[in-house]
Design an enzyme around this catalytic site. Structure first.
Site, mmCIF file in Angstrom:
data_model
loop_
_atom_site.group_PDB
_atom_site.id
_atom_site.type_symbol
_atom_site.label_atom_id
_atom_site.label_comp_id
_atom_site.label_asym_id
_atom_site.label_seq_id
_atom_site.Cartn_x
_atom_site.Cartn_y
_atom_site.Cartn_z
ATOM 1 N N GLY A 64 0.815 -1.196 0.000
ATOM 2 C CA GLY A 64 0.000 0.000 0.000
ATOM 3 C C GLY A 64 0.855 1.254 0.000
ATOM 4 O O GLY A 64 1.990 1.248 0.472
ATOM 5 N N SER A 65 0.298 2.340 -0.518
ATOM 6 C CA SER A 65 0.965 3.632 -0.404
ATOM 7 C C SER A 65 0.696 4.162 1.005
ATOM 8 O O SER A 65 -0.119 3.625 1.735
ATOM 9 C CB SER A 65 0.424 4.591 -1.456
ATOM 10 N N GLY A 66 1.407 5.227 1.365
ATOM 11 C CA GLY A 66 1.220 5.782 2.709
ATOM 12 C C GLY A 66 2.343 5.393 3.651
ATOM 13 O O GLY A 66 2.327 5.772 4.820
ATOM 14 N N HIS A 67 3.309 4.592 3.150
ATOM 15 C CA HIS A 67 4.444 4.149 3.974
ATOM 16 C C HIS A 67 5.755 4.768 3.501
ATOM 17 O O HIS A 67 6.822 4.261 3.803
ATOM 18 C CB HIS A 67 4.585 2.628 3.916
ATOM 19 N N LYS B 114 5.341 -8.417 2.120
ATOM 20 C CA LYS B 114 5.044 -8.317 3.550
ATOM 21 C C LYS B 114 3.851 -9.213 3.869
ATOM 22 O O LYS B 114 2.920 -9.326 3.073
ATOM 23 C CB LYS B 114 4.732 -6.865 3.923
ATOM 24 N N ASP C 150 -1.596 -8.597 0.363
ATOM 25 C CA ASP C 150 -0.312 -8.565 -0.339
ATOM 26 C C ASP C 150 0.067 -9.965 -0.802
ATOM 27 O O ASP C 150 0.484 -10.162 -1.943
ATOM 28 C CB ASP C 150 0.785 -8.013 0.587
ATOM 29 N N HIS D 228 -0.647 0.165 9.313
ATOM 30 C CA HIS D 228 -1.805 0.598 8.528
ATOM 31 C C HIS D 228 -2.801 1.360 9.361
ATOM 32 O O HIS D 228 -3.985 1.398 9.041
ATOM 33 C CB HIS D 228 -2.488 -0.601 7.884
#
Lengths: 333, 212
Positions: free
Chosen positions: A54-57, A105, A110, A219
């Site tokens: 996911g984006s945001g990391h 991960k 995922d 998350h």
């Protein structure tokens, strides 16, 4: 919600446009299906390394694309795994004839999306090995759960495997190394605040002024335990104890200590945490020989940190020290 | 009674409408035990699906082809666990109906059964793990059981819808064993599973489309 964005729908696309423009010397951004790839990919005869999530990391994973680390990264929507077509396209783009390693991960989404992508790539004759990272000691590992989450060890595995691939090691060797890093690393995280997923527009969970969550993931999901706020000294003990007990790390071990910001915690606090960790490990004769402190695997604007310890040997130290040149990590090059 | 192409289109469209209406509700459920994106992701996927199948509306075509389009669109737009799981469900249904000139209610129930079996295999989930399987499995069992007993399709789908709703509600006291909620362990208890809830919307939409 207060965020410096143009529109909720285009957060990831707008971000990637900026990333591509800012680091055009290192990487290029491909849209539909979306992935970020080294400018010189595919490198002939080199094992390709693909990760994603996911984006945001940020900077994980797109910020780790470049020489000595990832060949490509597949960003999903915010906190959402990428889709199989993205991963398959990235895999094809980095295949230099020596096969491709997927670093995944351990999150159900995922794992499933990468699994489907590996099936599709294999059908096109590309050798793919996948290694699932699951280093989070906050999660009880049992036959009845999806296992442990993959957190901080992912960053370390990407750096070390990237160096090994750069040296020309085979797919089997690079994959074995990735499993070794995963088996020798343990992590745990905590949060002082929650974060706001742009599309949701509000905090994922509410945390009182005098409360903290111990054992969170990356998350914005709540952790294992909600406790009264404590000092950095006490928090380090709460995180380090289960990490050290789990592997276990023993007196005389040499380790890499990674203190990671969840995004909203400044370096000032991270260094306080690092110093507490150094003392805590010192009391147990566990020797830090390499360190990494900063925001590498974040959770949007969440305040908090995670600690990862990796047991080192000469091989891992050499690969860790090898040159790397990416937007998010650079030394020796 | 035969399942028609336009009924299948109506099912997918109604599912899209229900997801859109319940987007925030699903996201709220997910924020309690997951990462607050289930409604957002499903809505993004179903919007793409509705756009993709727009041309088919009112027309006639192959049910299997339509289902495959739905599957591939969900797989490439939803992400997370929901993308591959819902994609797998529709893909298995496409396989089960492929080459059939006529699909009657029993064939359709068998296709749905194949879809649920594929979801269980992809997610390695069983009933009681606090997932969409808790809604889908009892719903299909009720549907197949009622049709075998000679019930009308209206009665069979009513039974399926009610079994789905019970299955969904039954996820509240469970400890999650799959997906992100499993990382919360005991803390997942007391919350309804978001995947089980979107699966209930799927069955509800199906009961509307095929139960008449």
């Amino acid at each position: 919600m207060k965020k410096l964005i143009n529109s909720v729908e285009n957060v990831v696309r707008d971000e990637l446009a900026g990333l591509g423009a800012a680091h055009a010397d290192l990487l290029k951004v491909v849209i539909d299906p979306t992935y970020v790839v080294r400018v010189d990919a595919p490198v002939n005869g080199k094992v390709g390394i693909v990760s994603g999530g996911g984006s945001g990391h940020e900077p994980m994973h797109t910020g780790f694309v470049g020489m000595g680390m990832l060949d490509a990264a597949c960003p999903g929507e915010v906190f959402t795994s990428p889709t199989p077509d993205q991963v398959t396209a990235a895999t094809k783009a980095v295949n230099g004839g020596a096969g491709v390693l997927h670093i995944v991960k351990n999150y159900t989404g995922d794992v499933m999306n990468f699994e489907m992508a590996a099936e599709l790539a294999a059908a096109e004759g590309i050798a793919v090995e996948a290694v699932v990272i699951d280093d989070d000691v906050a999660v009880t590992d049992s036959l009845y759960t999806a296992g442990r989450r993959g957190v901080g060890a992912t960053v370390l595995a990407e750096k070390i495997c990237g160096a090994a691939a750069q040296q020309g090691r085979s797919l089997t060797e690079v994959a074995a190394l990735c499993r070794k890093v995963n088996s020798q690393a343990r992590s745990m995280g905590m949060a002082l605040t929650s974060c706001t997923v742009p599309a949701a527009g509000k905090l994922t969970f509410e945390l009182g002024e005098q409360e903290m969550e111990i054992g969170i993931g990356i998350h914005g999901e709540p952790g294992r335990q909600r406790l009264p706020l404590a000092s950095a000294h006490e928090v380090v003990a709460m995180l380090a104890e289960p990490i050290v007990e789990d592997l276990p790390f023993r007196a005389g071990d040499t380790v890499l200590a990674f203190v990671n910001s969840m995004g909203g915690t400044p370096l000032m606090e991270l260094y306080i945490v690092y110093d507490e960790l150094r003392r805590w490990l010192g009391d147990r004769q566990i020797n830090i020989v390499r360190s990494l402190v900063g925001p590498y695997m974040t959770s949007l604007e969440m305040q908090g940190c995670s600690i990862t310890l990796l047991r080192l040997d000469d091989e891992l130290i050499e690969l860790w020290d090898a040159p790397v040149h990416t937007p998010g990590m650079r030394w020796g090059a | 009674m035969e399942v028609t192409f336009s009924q299948v289109v109506a099912w997918i469209q109604e599912f899209g409408v229900l997801i859109g209406k319940n987007k925030e509700y699903l996201t709220d459920l997910d924020s309690a035990i997951g990462d607050a994106d289930h409604g957002i992701n499903m809505d993004r996927g179903m919007r793409s699906v509705i756009e993709k199948i727009g041309e088919s509306v009112g027309g006639d075509g192959e049910v299997a082809t339509l289902l495959k389009t739905v599957a591939m669109t969900l797989i490439s737009t939803v992400g997370g666990a929901a993308g591959p799981l819902y994609g797998t469900l529709f893909l298995a249904m496409a396989k089960a109906t492929s080459g059939h000139e006529h699909v009657d209610q029993r064939d359709w129930a068998a296709a749905l059964q194949a879809g649920v079996d594929a979801v269980k295999a992809r997610g390695r989930a069983e009933r009681g793990d606090k997932t969409m399987v808790d809604t889908l499995e009892p719903a299909v069992a009720a549907l197949v059981g009622a049709l075998n007993d000679g019930a009308s399709s209206a009665d069979a789908w009513r039974a399926a819808e009610s079994a789905a709703e019970k299955g969904m509600a039954a996820t509240v006291p469970l400890v999650a064993h799959r997906g992100r909620a499993s990382y919360l362990g005991e803390r997942s208890v007391g919350h309804q599973d978001p995947g089980a809830t979107s699966a209930w919307l799927l069955i509800k939409a199906a009961a509307g489309a095929f139960g008449s």
